[in-house]
Design an enzyme around this catalytic site. Structure first.
Site, PDB file in Angstrom:
ATOM      1  N   ALA A   1       0.830  -1.207   0.000  1.00 32.92           N
ATOM      2  CA  ALA A   1       0.000   0.000   0.000  1.00 32.92           C
ATOM      3  C   ALA A   1       0.861   1.252   0.000  1.00 32.92           C
ATOM      4  O   ALA A   1       0.556   2.239  -0.679  1.00 32.92           O
ATOM      5  CB  ALA A   1      -0.934  -0.006   1.212  1.00 32.92           C
ATOM      6  N   GLU A   2       1.962   1.220   0.749  1.00 30.93           N
ATOM      7  CA  GLU A   2       2.853   2.381   0.805  1.00 30.93           C
ATOM      8  C   GLU A   2       3.410   2.701  -0.582  1.00 30.93           C
ATOM      9  O   GLU A   2       3.448   3.861  -1.015  1.00 30.93           O
ATOM     10  CB  GLU A   2       3.988   2.119   1.791  1.00 30.93           C
ATOM     11  CG  GLU A   2       4.864   3.313   2.052  1.00 30.93           C
ATOM     12  CD  GLU A   2       5.926   3.036   3.104  1.00 30.93           C
ATOM     13  OE1 GLU A   2       6.751   3.938   3.341  1.00 30.93           O
ATOM     14  OE2 GLU A   2       5.941   1.925   3.683  1.00 30.93           O
TER      15      GLU A   2
END
Length: 222
Positions: free
Chosen positions: A128-129
Site C-alpha cells: 500500500a505504501e
C-alpha cells in the site's frame, strides 16, 4: 471535503491537509498543504503508548489554525504508519493506536475538533505504501486526475520511495506480467485503482542491518 493525513514514518510524523472539490467545469480537483513534522517516529512509543496523543497534538493544533473553523467538525483524520511500525509486534502497534485514538478523543472537541475513527488509525502494508507513492507521483505530474484515471498518453511514471526504514519501487508492469498462470488476464479496469501493480518491493534495510544481517531483507509486498 477536507481531510488531515498523518504520515507516521519511522523517524517522524508529518501532517498533510487535503481538500477535494469540484472546479468551475464540474471536474474534481484536489489541493494539498504541507503541515509540520514532529520527531521521533510513532513506533518509539512502544513502551509508553499513552504518550502518543500528546506527541501528535502539535500537528492538529497547526491544522486547526489553517483549516476554517466551520470545517473542523467535518474534517476527517487519517493516521497511517509505515515501516517503523511494521517492525513492531501487532500487539504493540494496537496498543499505540488504541491509546492514540482514546487520547485524541478525550481532547475533543476543544483541543481536538476533528472527526477521528479508530478504523482510520493504523499501519499500512509495504504494498500500500508503494501504491500510494505511485499515485502521488503521477498526480503531481498530471498523469492521472483526481478520479485516478490516466490522462497522459505516456502512461504512468515509476516511483522510487526511499524511506527511513523501507524502500518501495513501483512501476507499471508489462501486459504479460498481468496475466495469471493460465494466461487469463487479471482484473484490470479503467481506474488506476485496479491496475496490476505486482512489482512492488519493500526493503527493511535499517532494522536488518541493525540486527547484524549481511544484506537487507527483501520482502515483496511486505
Amino acid at each position: 471535503e477536507t481531510a488531515i493525513v498523518i504520515d507516521a514514518g519511522s523517524t517522524g510524523s508529518r501532517s498533510f491537509l487535503y481538500t477535494v472539490a469540484r472546479d468551475a467545469s464540474g471536474a474534481l480537483a484536489g489541493t494539498r498543504a504541507k503541515g509540520i513534522k514532529v520527531k521521533p517516529g510513532l513506533s518509539a512509543f512502544g513502551d509508553a503508548p499513552e504518550d502518543a496523543a500528546p506527541y501528535l497534538m502539535p500537528l492538529f493544533e497547526h491544522a486547526a489554525r489553517v483549516i476554517d473553523a466551520e470545517k473542523h467538525g467535518a474534517t476527517r483524520v487519517f493516521v497511517k504508519a509505515t515501516a517503523g511500525m511494521r517492525l513492531l509486534a501487532p500487539s504493540a502497534q494496537d496498543a499505540i493506536f488504541d491509546a492514540l485514538a482514546a487520547g485524541l478523543g478525550a481532547r475533543a472537541p476543544a483541543a481536538f475538533p476533528f472527526a477521528l475513527r479508530r478504523a482510520d488509525v493504523g499501519t499500512i502494508t509495504g504494498t500500500a505504501e508503494g501504491y500510494y507513492g505511485l499515485l502521488s507521483a503521477n498526480y503531481l505530474q498530471k498523469r492521472i486526475d483526481a478520479t485516478l484515471r490516466p490522462t497522459d498518453a505516456r502512461g504512468l511514471a515509476a516511483a522510487l520511495d526511499l524511506g527511513g526504514s523501507s524502500t518501495q519501487i513501483v512501476f507499471q508492469p508489462s501486459e504479460q506480467s498481468c496475466l495469471s498462470a493460465d494466461g487469463e488476464p487479471r482484473a484490470v479496469r479503467e481506474s488506476v485503482l485496479f491496475m496490476c501493480a505486482r512489482a512492488i518491493r519493500h526493503i527493511a534495510r535499517a532494522r536488518a542491518l541493525s540486527r547484524g544481517a549481511r544484506r537487507p531483507a527483501v520482502t515483496p509486498g511486505a
